[in-house]
Design an enzyme around this catalytic site. Sequence first.
Site, PDB file in Angstrom:
ATOM      1  N   ARG A 189      34.226  40.490  30.650  1.00  0.00           N
ATOM      2  CA  ARG A 189      35.178  41.513  30.180  1.00  0.00           C
ATOM      3  C   ARG A 189      35.247  41.471  28.659  1.00  0.00           C
ATOM      4  O   ARG A 189      35.641  40.455  28.085  1.00  0.00           O
ATOM      5  CB  ARG A 189      36.562  41.231  30.773  1.00  0.00           C
ATOM      6  N   HIS A 207      37.648  35.859  31.126  1.00  0.00           N
ATOM      7  CA  HIS A 207      36.537  36.751  31.458  1.00  0.00           C
ATOM      8  C   HIS A 207      35.661  37.032  30.238  1.00  0.00           C
ATOM      9  O   HIS A 207      34.456  37.260  30.375  1.00  0.00           O
ATOM     10  CB  HIS A 207      37.084  38.078  31.984  1.00  0.00           C
ATOM     11  N   ASP A 232      35.930  38.059  39.224  1.00  0.00           N
ATOM     12  CA  ASP A 232      36.901  38.449  40.249  1.00  0.00           C
ATOM     13  C   ASP A 232      36.113  38.967  41.439  1.00  0.00           C
ATOM     14  O   ASP A 232      35.292  39.893  41.288  1.00  0.00           O
ATOM     15  CB  ASP A 232      37.821  39.559  39.737  1.00  0.00           C
ATOM     16  N   GLU A 253      45.748  33.730  41.339  1.00  0.00           N
ATOM     17  CA  GLU A 253      44.986  34.905  41.766  1.00  0.00           C
ATOM     18  C   GLU A 253      43.895  34.468  42.738  1.00  0.00           C
ATOM     19  O   GLU A 253      42.939  33.808  42.334  1.00  0.00           O
ATOM     20  CB  GLU A 253      44.364  35.615  40.557  1.00  0.00           C
ATOM     21  N   HIS A 284      40.156  35.150  41.547  1.00  0.00           N
ATOM     22  CA  HIS A 284      39.725  34.780  40.197  1.00  0.00           C
ATOM     23  C   HIS A 284      39.087  33.385  40.192  1.00  0.00           C
ATOM     24  O   HIS A 284      39.742  32.391  40.523  1.00  0.00           O
ATOM     25  CB  HIS A 284      40.955  34.818  39.292  1.00  0.00           C
TER      26      HIS A 284
END
Length: 265
Positions: free
Chosen positions: A103, A148, A155, A237, A240
């Site tokens: 990301r 990320h 994810d 999460e 994740h």
Amino acid sequence: MRTALRALAATAAALLAVTALSPAAQARPEPEAPEEFVALRSVDPTIIQEMRYTTAHTFLGERVDGYRQPVCILTRPAARALHLAQQRLLRQGYSLKVYDCYRPQRAVDHFVRWAKDLDDQSMKGEFYPRVDKDRLFEDGYIAEKSGHSRGSTVDLTLVRLPALPTRPYRPGERLAPCFAPKGERFPDSSVDMGTGYDCFDTLSHTDDPRIQGVQRANRQFLKRTLTEVGFANLPEEWWHFTFRPEPFPDSYFDFPVHRRPVAGH
């Protein structure tokens, strides 16, 4: 006089040339991806990719900055570890499905801008029904840096084979809470994990005691499979995971999500 006019004309021409060239001259070249980054598909083409942030089906309600193509990019060790996990899962009738991989920092900056705009709550009904938007930073759902951006975090979820496609999200459609029963929330081809992806709720905590039965078994199956190949789960999460050791533990990259930065890697 003629000499002065020629000089003035030359100066004007030079200024026009500078003005015409200045946008290109001032444009910053796109950051490049280090050689250690690869497209996941080049390592394992069987892993399903549903790159959410290239679509409007996000907690922002729009495509995220920096996501130009729906391609999963990871560091080579992380991609190879996913390949190993996928080989084991295929023998059991499952496949991995990735929602987000590398990301860029510009995407994280987009998250931050959105979180500070308390008037924009168009996707609250699905992604954060029980969380006040002014608490997203305090509760840890949004931060100014993301693992990320280091390239080894992903994810993902599990899909039972044969895989069915997830229908496209239609902007403006009625939203259902991400923690609603599987048949009521947005349809997803994955196994039932108890919540949808990017669900800002404590029910997304991997070991939340309220998640039991098949949903808990699915989470533990995913966690166990990835832990065995070197990934660590973020407890808040269930989707994740970060490969350890990270090749770039202290670097936050900003090249765009696009095939070009990793072409030939």
